[in-house]
Enzyme design. Sequence first.
Site, mmCIF file in Angstrom:
data_model
loop_
_atom_site.group_PDB
_atom_site.id
_atom_site.type_symbol
_atom_site.label_atom_id
_atom_site.label_comp_id
_atom_site.label_asym_id
_atom_site.label_seq_id
_atom_site.Cartn_x
_atom_site.Cartn_y
_atom_site.Cartn_z
ATOM 1 N N TYR A 291 8.111 32.855 2.758
ATOM 2 C CA TYR A 291 7.665 31.645 3.437
ATOM 3 C C TYR A 291 8.306 30.403 2.821
ATOM 4 O O TYR A 291 8.991 29.635 3.505
ATOM 5 C CB TYR A 291 6.142 31.509 3.328
ATOM 6 C CG TYR A 291 5.331 32.570 4.002
ATOM 7 C CD1 TYR A 291 4.659 32.318 5.199
ATOM 8 C CD2 TYR A 291 5.180 33.835 3.432
ATOM 9 C CE1 TYR A 291 3.882 33.282 5.810
ATOM 10 C CE2 TYR A 291 4.419 34.810 4.043
ATOM 11 C CZ TYR A 291 3.767 34.531 5.228
ATOM 12 O OH TYR A 291 3.002 35.495 5.837
ATOM 13 N N GLU B 227 1.052 29.668 13.432
ATOM 14 C CA GLU B 227 1.076 30.799 14.358
ATOM 15 C C GLU B 227 1.702 30.400 15.696
ATOM 16 O O GLU B 227 2.343 31.228 16.353
ATOM 17 C CB GLU B 227 -0.340 31.355 14.560
ATOM 18 C CG GLU B 227 -1.094 31.683 13.277
ATOM 19 C CD GLU B 227 -0.289 32.493 12.271
ATOM 20 O OE1 GLU B 227 0.572 33.289 12.671
ATOM 21 O OE2 GLU B 227 -0.517 32.333 11.057
#
Length: 646
Positions: free
Chosen positions: A416, A329
């Site tokens: 991803y 993040e």
Amino acid sequence: MKGTVAVTVAALFLVAFLGYYSETSRYTEVVGTGVSEGVIDNSTNANVHEVVTKHLHLNLTLDFDEKVAKGTATLTMEALVEGLDQIDLDARYLEIMEIKLQDGQTLDYKFDEPNPNIGPKLSIAVPKTIQKNEVFNLTIGYSTTNKTLSLNWLEPEQTAGNTLPYVFTHCEAIDCRTLAPLQDTPSVKSTYSALIRSPKDIKVYMSAQNLEDWTEGDSRVTSFEMNVPIPSYLIALVAGDLEYRKLGRNTGVITEPIFMEKCVNELSELQDSLDVAESFLTKYEWGVYNIVILPPSFPFGGMENPLLTFASPAIIVGDKSQVNVATHEVAHSWTGNLVTNRNWENFWLNEGFTKWSERAIIRKQRGEEFYLVSAALGNSSLYGDLELYGDDSTFTSLHPNYEGANPYDTFSRVPYEKGFLFLTHIQNVIGNDNFEMFLIIYLDKYRMTSITYTDFIDTFLEFIESYFSDQERKNILSKIDFHTWIFGTGPPPVQLNFTTSNLEISRKLADDYLLGKGTPENHDVFFDYFSLLKCIFLQRLIDRAEDATIPILEQIDIDYQLTNTIDPEQKYLWFQLCIMAGYDKVIPSVDEFLGQYGRQKYLLPLYRALNGYDHDLAVEFFNKHKGMYHPVAVVNVGRILNPDSY
């Protein structure tokens, strides 16, 4: 830059808002015509080619009794055409009270639903007196409803402290339209501000700077402002019994008081992660970095809301084994938040770059082996999703064709991990130092904008023209098949090797157990492994689940006590394996685990396995625990167990 084509301001405007690209664009050299990017975003109903939001102001009251947020949304908008007569917005599961222009004129509106997967279109009739380039305000009075997907309301007993009610939002990919009526598309970035009223003992935070906090009778009023333009999916709010603790120079954690000390200890290296990221990326532009550890119902590992990253309590294990979620993040502060995919077909530009940056950070922090094992485990998860979809599915491509689907329904490890592999392949071809130089150029060029794969490829081609000879450039392009990487389905066109000696020993240890000859002689190496290496062992067992007999699993559990491990990453893999093999002694522990965490990474594979093992039991567990799951998780688990009802 040698060979760079001059770009006018007008052309940049078209790139940002109309997605226009000429067939002479550089990327056609290596991709061909690819896929048209003429449509900005198929997942929005908003007419962003005619009018665009510059600023959003929310004035809302959080009603914990009715479990709704109600008030007004004021959109400051700019007309892009002459004679604007209609504004189309995204608004789902909202009750609209009134819509007014800034002069107080009440406007007519209607709903229609051209695509039920993305929700209805709110069409607002406006007078044709609005001129091109005119900036005006539109104020909408509304309330959320009990169907709203972006808000998760929790009773006190569903929190760690059991004292106050709690609410948090989740807007990615297209659920901000269930929080407020707006242009819910990453192609539009705007600043925002908010005035939020809550009960006075409820503390409120948003993905924006907290300007002021005061009380009015029994209410607390908090004002916020975000001055960096962001897409709507990054608007976030959390409210409950919360406190803040500083972690480092510009990092902090927010959580319930009873959970604070555990979080502070677990996240003690967060500042270092941010500093390492800034050391090889560009300047951190958001000021502070705060992470919120949410209650267990949060359905994801993390969500990169600027100034207010959300994270699952599953990352607070006690041994710092799962804090790489926070590192991911942190990396999103650049790739995703600063440079954003223009539409969800280009989602890999957010997640592939972020996964690459995350692993670059941990490589610098924890060394080569940790990096390689993380990449190897991610590669295994990618192949699991490829198998789930089937190699011919468009959802295994880095540029999927949604065909009207809700983009969230297609999210997987593909953007991803396949995105990470694509970028790592490019890194291997041009060298790490050159790739990091390219990344800085890319981030500087597109900061605060939304882009597509064409922008990425054009910039890469400009880069290699400027820093490599003609022969080197030809050699580089001969090794990178852009078209297959971006548009091809199934496995990536190049297989990358992330092998380490310990990784191979971990896999061989699993193979030795599967021989059925009892405990292998070197079984104690497992105890010295970090979490990811233990997960490699478990993933190998899952890959060979047909060879896992109940006596073998009993022996493994005796040796390693996996049913009782505190590590949720190991636990969900172990339980998945046991269910697949029919080792029913773990079923009570599976039941407990499903009621402990609402993270979909754990829920979805476990409910799939349970559904294959005993459908009625899976439904029983779901009905027992779904009260603590997020609405999104309820829908996605429900689709596994009863597709016709969800």
